[in-house]
Structure formats: structure tokens, C-alpha cells
Enzyme design. Structure first.
Site, PDB file in Angstrom:
ATOM      1  N   ASP A   1      51.653 -73.825  -6.641  1.00  0.00           N
ATOM      2  CA  ASP A   1      52.317 -72.820  -7.480  1.00  0.00           C
ATOM      3  C   ASP A   1      51.792 -71.403  -6.603  1.00  0.00           C
ATOM      4  OD1 ASP A   1      53.487 -70.615  -8.575  1.00  0.00           O
ATOM      5  OD2 ASP A   1      53.126 -71.297 -10.528  1.00  0.00           O
TER       6      ASP A   1
ATOM      7  N   TYR B   1      62.881 -57.183  -7.841  1.00  0.00           N
ATOM      8  CA  TYR B   1      63.060 -57.925  -6.528  1.00  0.00           C
ATOM      9  C   TYR B   1      63.749 -57.080  -5.424  1.00  0.00           C
ATOM     10  CZ  TYR B   1      65.642 -61.306  -3.248  1.00  0.00           C
ATOM     11  OH  TYR B   1      65.939 -61.789  -2.380  1.00  0.00           O
TER      12      TYR B   1
END
Length: 261
Positions: A64, A156
């Protein structure tokens, strides 16, 4: 021209979408692969298929990358396998969508850690390998979202603007040192991206296939381009801020991305 055969490419976010498409395309060019993502079963299945079909060496590293210390762990794992990276593809990333204060703060923190911090740390860790023979390469996956602020996807858009700026700076630093650097800016793509975002509203224009995006990316990379906006329609969407004021551009983007009630 970049020679792929017998080189080793490290691909993050390799278990699906654009990352998976890169894996298939590079394996077909006889490039050995280091596949990185969280989903170990999918990575192992992909590695097995690519090895059998293209007779290339595939190494799976399940991590991860949004976790603290993960980029350093990745670099150490590659060293443990006694591998040297020739082509780094920083593809891992995700988006969140909605009113900023209504989106989980923890989730947005993970978004920054993966889209920005991990990308920078991984690039820094592998730069000595990439520079050693004056024929290395980096492809950082940004987005058409990098070209203007993105209401309802504020974090984002900001992370992808960072990736574009960072990548182009590295391109300028290294273009005479034998290191190719490309910032890939796809628009909407037929991947699981919108499943993760949780809304198809976070989409502008027609969607390209991951295979087409990768095909365009590798052509631009081989030509030594600093960035590529994949797709003609996406190119013109990204030029909106050149023809309107920043405030007018924001109005257009806000109306396009506004959540449906």
C-alpha cells in the site's frame, strides 16, 4: 529510441487499468517487469500470464504505497531481489469526489500521500539506477485535471497539477543526462477509476481505452516529449484556460463536475 528488451520496468498501480495496460505493452516488447499494487492475488495472476505469454521475468511486490515508509520499503524490496530499474512508471493514484468538507479527511490525506508523496519518494529512491547508464526513463501519470482547478475534486486536481509540474521540471533537468521523463495526462479512461471515485459525474468527454492511452504514451516517451495529453478531444478540453479567464474557466469546470441532485 528507447530499447525495452531485457530492461526492467517498475509499474505502480499495475493490477488494473492503465498500469495493467502498461504491463502488457511492455511485456510484448520483451521488457522485464516489477509489478506493484496492493492486490497481491491479482498481481500474481497477471505476472504468471505475462511470463507465460511473453517469456519475460516478472516480480510481484504487494504494497500500500499510501502508507508511511512504503516507498522506502519498495526500494529495499527491489534491492533484495537484486534488480535494477531502467523504466519507472508511477501510475498508482486515486481521486475523491464531492464537496470538500463532506469528503473524508482521512481519505483525502491518503490521496495526497499516494498521488504526490509516494510518487516523489519513489522517484527519488530510484533516480541513481535510472541515471546510471544514461538510458533510463520515467513516466508519471498525471491527468487532464492538472490543467485547471477542479471543483468537487479539489484535492485530486491539485495533486495532478503537482505531478505535471514536478515531471516537467525533471524533464528539463535531465534531458541532457540521458534520462527521458514524460508526464502522461489522460482524460477519462475506461478503468475502475470512477468506481473508486464513486461517481461517473467526475468525467469530461469521451473515454479512451487504457490500451490506447498506453500506446500514445509510449510513442510520446520515445520521442522525448515532456508531457502528453492523450486524445484529441482531451487536448482541446485542456486548452480551455488559454481562451477564457481563470474565473470563467472555473465556472465552466464547476458546472461540468457539479454533483447531480
Amino acid at each position: 529510441m528507447f530499447m525495452y528488451a531485457k530492461k526492467t520496468a517498475l509499474i505502480t498501480g499495475a493490477s488494473s487499468g492503465i498500469g495493467e495496460a502498461f504491463a502488457y505493452s511492455l511485456a510484448a516488447k520483451k521488457c522485464n517487469l516489477i509489478l506493484v499494487a496492493r492486490n497481491e492475488p491479482k498481481l500474481k495472476a497477471l505476472a504468471k500470464e505475462l511470463s507465460a505469454q511473453y517469456n519475460v521475468r516478472t516480480t510481484v511486490i504487494a504494497l500500500d504505497l499510501s502508507a508511511a515508509g512504503a516507498p522506502q520499503a519498495l526500494h529495499q524490496e527491489v534491492q533484495n531481489h537484486q534488480l535494477k530499474v531502467d523504466l519507472l512508471i508511477n501510475n498508482a493514484g486515486f481521486a475523491t469526489y464531492g464537496y470538500f468538507e463532506q469528503v473524508s479527511g482521512e481519505r483525502q490525506h491518503e490521496e495526497i500521500m499516494l498521488n504526490v508523496t509516494a510518487l516523489v519518494d519513489i522517484t527519488h529512491a530510484f533516480m541513481p539506477d535510472l541515471l546510471r547508464n544514461r538510458d533510463g526513463g520515467i513516466i508519471n501519470v498525471s491527468s487532464t485535471a492538472a490543467f485547471q482547478p477542479d471543483p468537487y475534486m479539489a484535492v485530486y486536481g491539485a495533486t495532478k497539477a503537482f505531478v505535471l509540474s514536478f515531471s516537467e521540471a525533471l524533464w528539463a533537468e535531465n534531458r541532457k543526462r540521458g534520462l527521458k521523463v514524460l508526464s502522461l495526462c489522460p482524460g477519462a479512461t475506461e478503468t475502475a477509476f470512477f468506481d473508486v471515485v464513486g461517481s461517473s459525474e467526475a468525467s469530461v468527454g469521451s473515454r479512451e481505452t487504457p490500451q490506447k492511452v498506453v500506446q500514445n504514451a509510449l510513442k510520446a516517451f520515445e520521442k522525448g516529449r515532456s508531457h502528453l495529453i492523450s486524445g484529441r478531444q482531451n487536448y482541446w478540453v485542456a486548452q480551455v484556460s488559454r481562451f477564457f479567464s481563470r474565473q470563467a474557466t472555473l465556472g465552466i469546470v464547476e458546472r461540468t463536475l457539479r454533483p447531480q441532485k
